[in-house]
Scaffold this motif. Structure first.
Motif, PDB file in Angstrom:
ATOM      1  N   GLY A 233      -1.015 -12.083 -17.922  1.00 41.16           N
ATOM      2  CA  GLY A 233      -0.549 -12.270 -16.551  1.00 41.16           C
ATOM      3  C   GLY A 233      -0.119 -10.940 -15.964  1.00 41.16           C
ATOM      4  N   MET A 234       0.239 -10.959 -14.690  1.00 41.55           N
ATOM      5  CA  MET A 234       0.586  -9.699 -14.018  1.00 41.55           C
ATOM      6  C   MET A 234       1.816  -9.051 -14.654  1.00 41.55           C
ATOM      7  SD  MET A 234       0.960  -8.773  -9.969  1.00 41.55           S
ATOM      8  CE  MET A 234      -0.445  -9.666  -9.407  1.00 41.55           C
ATOM      9  N   SER A 235       2.827  -9.825 -14.925  1.00 40.50           N
ATOM     10  CA  SER A 235       4.050  -9.263 -15.532  1.00 40.50           C
ATOM     11  C   SER A 235       3.757  -8.652 -16.895  1.00 40.50           C
ATOM     12  CB  SER A 235       5.115 -10.337 -15.690  1.00 40.50           C
ATOM     13  OG  SER A 235       5.413 -10.904 -14.444  1.00 40.50           O
TER      14      SER A 235
ATOM     15  N   VAL B  33       2.720   0.339 -15.300  1.00 39.14           N
ATOM     16  CA  VAL B  33       2.454   0.492 -13.857  1.00 39.14           C
ATOM     17  C   VAL B  33       3.308  -0.533 -13.107  1.00 39.14           C
ATOM     18  CG1 VAL B  33       0.677   0.324 -12.050  1.00 39.14           C
ATOM     19  CG2 VAL B  33       0.113   1.306 -14.288  1.00 39.14           C
ATOM     20  N   ARG B  34       3.801  -0.143 -11.939  1.00 39.07           N
ATOM     21  CA  ARG B  34       4.637  -1.033 -11.131  1.00 39.07           C
ATOM     22  C   ARG B  34       3.923  -2.347 -10.806  1.00 39.07           C
ATOM     23  NH1 ARG B  34       6.151   3.731  -9.060  1.00 39.07           N
ATOM     24  NH2 ARG B  34       8.370   4.058  -8.778  1.00 39.07           N
TER      25      ARG B  34
ATOM     26  N   LYS C 208      -0.425  -5.349  -8.007  1.00 39.40           N
ATOM     27  CA  LYS C 208      -0.744  -6.355  -6.986  1.00 39.40           C
ATOM     28  C   LYS C 208      -1.634  -5.726  -5.905  1.00 39.40           C
ATOM     29  CE  LYS C 208       1.597 -10.103  -4.578  1.00 39.40           C
ATOM     30  NZ  LYS C 208       1.850  -9.932  -3.168  1.00 39.40           N
ATOM     31  N   TYR C 209      -1.277  -4.541  -5.477  1.00 37.51           N
ATOM     32  CA  TYR C 209      -2.052  -3.856  -4.454  1.00 37.51           C
ATOM     33  C   TYR C 209      -3.466  -3.558  -4.941  1.00 37.51           C
ATOM     34  CZ  TYR C 209      -3.601  -0.173  -1.287  1.00 37.51           C
ATOM     35  OH  TYR C 209      -4.336   0.580  -0.411  1.00 37.51           O
ATOM     36  N   TYR C 210      -3.576  -3.022  -6.156  1.00 42.48           N
ATOM     37  CA  TYR C 210      -4.901  -2.727  -6.705  1.00 42.48           C
ATOM     38  C   TYR C 210      -5.740  -4.003  -6.811  1.00 42.48           C
ATOM     39  CZ  TYR C 210      -3.260   1.931  -8.294  1.00 42.48           C
ATOM     40  OH  TYR C 210      -2.768   3.210  -8.352  1.00 42.48           O
ATOM     41  N   THR C 211      -5.077  -5.101  -7.194  1.00 36.97           N
ATOM     42  CA  THR C 211      -5.785  -6.386  -7.323  1.00 36.97           C
ATOM     43  C   THR C 211      -6.347  -6.799  -5.976  1.00 36.97           C
ATOM     44  OG1 THR C 211      -4.232  -7.052  -9.044  1.00 36.97           O
ATOM     45  CG2 THR C 211      -5.577  -8.791  -8.061  1.00 36.97           C
TER      46      THR C 211
ATOM     47  N   LYS D 148       0.845  -1.201   0.000  1.00 36.84           N
ATOM     48  CA  LYS D 148       0.000   0.000   0.000  1.00 36.84           C
ATOM     49  C   LYS D 148       0.878   1.247   0.000  1.00 36.84           C
ATOM     50  CE  LYS D 148      -1.914   1.678   3.735  1.00 36.84           C
ATOM     51  NZ  LYS D 148      -2.799   2.085   4.841  1.00 36.84           N
ATOM     52  N   ILE D 149       1.923   1.231   0.816  1.00 36.15           N
ATOM     53  CA  ILE D 149       2.837   2.379   0.877  1.00 36.15           C
ATOM     54  C   ILE D 149       3.485   2.584  -0.489  1.00 36.15           C
ATOM     55  CG2 ILE D 149       4.981   3.253   1.875  1.00 36.15           C
ATOM     56  CD1 ILE D 149       4.186   1.777   4.479  1.00 36.15           C
ATOM     57  N   ARG D 150       3.933   1.481  -1.075  1.00 34.82           N
ATOM     58  CA  ARG D 150       4.555   1.569  -2.416  1.00 34.82           C
ATOM     59  C   ARG D 150       3.559   2.160  -3.409  1.00 34.82           C
ATOM     60  NH1 ARG D 150       6.874  -3.657  -1.839  1.00 34.82           N
ATOM     61  NH2 ARG D 150       9.106  -3.404  -1.602  1.00 34.82           N
ATOM     62  N   ALA D 151       2.358   1.611  -3.433  1.00 32.52           N
ATOM     63  CA  ALA D 151       1.355   2.013  -4.426  1.00 32.52           C
ATOM     64  C   ALA D 151       0.974   3.476  -4.250  1.00 32.52           C
ATOM     65  CB  ALA D 151       0.121   1.130  -4.318  1.00 32.52           C
TER      66      ALA D 151
END
Lengths: 213, 85
Positions: free
Chosen positions: B17-19, B27-28, B33-36, A142-145
């Motif tokens: 896939g994610m990569s 996007v990083r 991953k966080y958004y998912t 979350k911090i990264r995002a």
């Protein structure tokens, strides 16, 4: 989906990460006071307490926050004589572990942490705090995002990162490149209101830890 | 998704896939991953042990929507979640 955790809960969750912090025995001495002061930060952000002109802290709203540890802190601040943030920091460092324990209990109750009691050499008791659902990793993500992407930040995340930075914990979770980027992003926030709210709290802890009072 | 696919193949696929989504969107990885995990990105997963597959067109579109909401409209993630979810 990520458990919705408060600033004190996220801070304590990361601070109790023995796998990451295992060599830092000195560090563990101050987890409780840092955690309690993040409770002050949470209440300041929510407008439940405020700084007066003489730098003491007063309660502006004593209605329940829904969190036992925050409600108890509000009660203590209400019941005690008005104190500056420095005096509150010393109070919770020398006198009071109750709030810290309530934060940990809340994490256990929410199913975020599990506490395992064991012994080293069958003599020395030691607690292991197990992150059941990998919420630590998600907090770091979350911090990264938020901080490594452009756009508006949540005050909650800014406050958490300021405390983690103050406790030198950011480097444990972020690469050198990310750490530099995080610091640069924090520097751009110096004029934000949240910075002026958190900085006195952070300074009070640093001064206590450095033996200033 | 297994073996690394070339860009041409990725752009022809319904799912990525994610990569691959990182490659397409810029996007990083950690942000995706966080958004998912926050429920902001649509995906399919046959089993919790299997890799997630993202519907290519919808996922790219959603990432762009999130970017605009953050950078142009000045919304925080919490606010974006309230709109999208």
């Amino acid at each position: 989906m990520l458990n919705t955790l408060s600033i004190p809960q996220e801070f304590a969750l990361l601070a109790l990460d023995r796998d990451t912090n295992k060599l830092k025995s000195f560090f563990r001495q101050h987890i409780s006071v840092y955690t309690v002061m993040t409770c002050f930060a949470e209440l300041l952000i929510d407008g439940k307490i405020k700084f007066e002109a003489d730098a003491t802290i007063t309660v502006t709203s004593s209605t329940s926050t829904g969190e036992k540890y925050l409600d108890r802190l509000l009660q203590i601040v209400t019941d005690e004589k008005p104190k500056t943030i420095e005096k509150w920091t010393a109070y919770f460092y020398y006198k009071q572990q109750e709030i810290y324990k309530l934060v940990i209990e809340s994490l256990v109750k929410q199913g975020v942490l599990e506490i395992n009691d064991s012994e080293i050499l069958n003599i020395f008791p030691v607690k292991k705090y197990i992150d059941i659902n990998n919420d630590r990793n998600r907090t770091v993500e979350k911090i990264r995002a938020e901080l490594l992407e452009a756009g508006k930040l949540e005050e909650h995340t800014i406050a958490l990162v300021l405390f983690l930075n103050s406790k030198n914990m950011l480097k444990d979770y972020f690469s050198d490149f990310e750490y530099k980027a995080l610091k640069q992003r924090l520097a751009t926030l110096r004029n934000e209101e949240i910075y002026s709210i958190i900085k006195p709290v952070e300074k009070a802890i640093q001064d206590l830890v450095n033996g200033m009072y | 998704m297994g073996r690394r696919r070339n860009l041409e193949k990725i752009l022809e696929s319904e799912y990525v896939g994610m990569s691959e989504l990182v490659q397409l969107s810029g996007v990083r990885y950690s942000t995706i991953k966080y958004y998912t995990e926050e429920g902001l990105l649509p995906f399919e997963q046959e089993d919790t042990r299997m890799a997630r597959k993202y519907p290519r067109v919808q996922a790219i579109k959603r990432l762009e929507e999130i970017r605009l909401m953050k950078e142009v409209q000045g919304l925080a993630i919490k606010e974006i979640k309230e709109i999208i979810l």
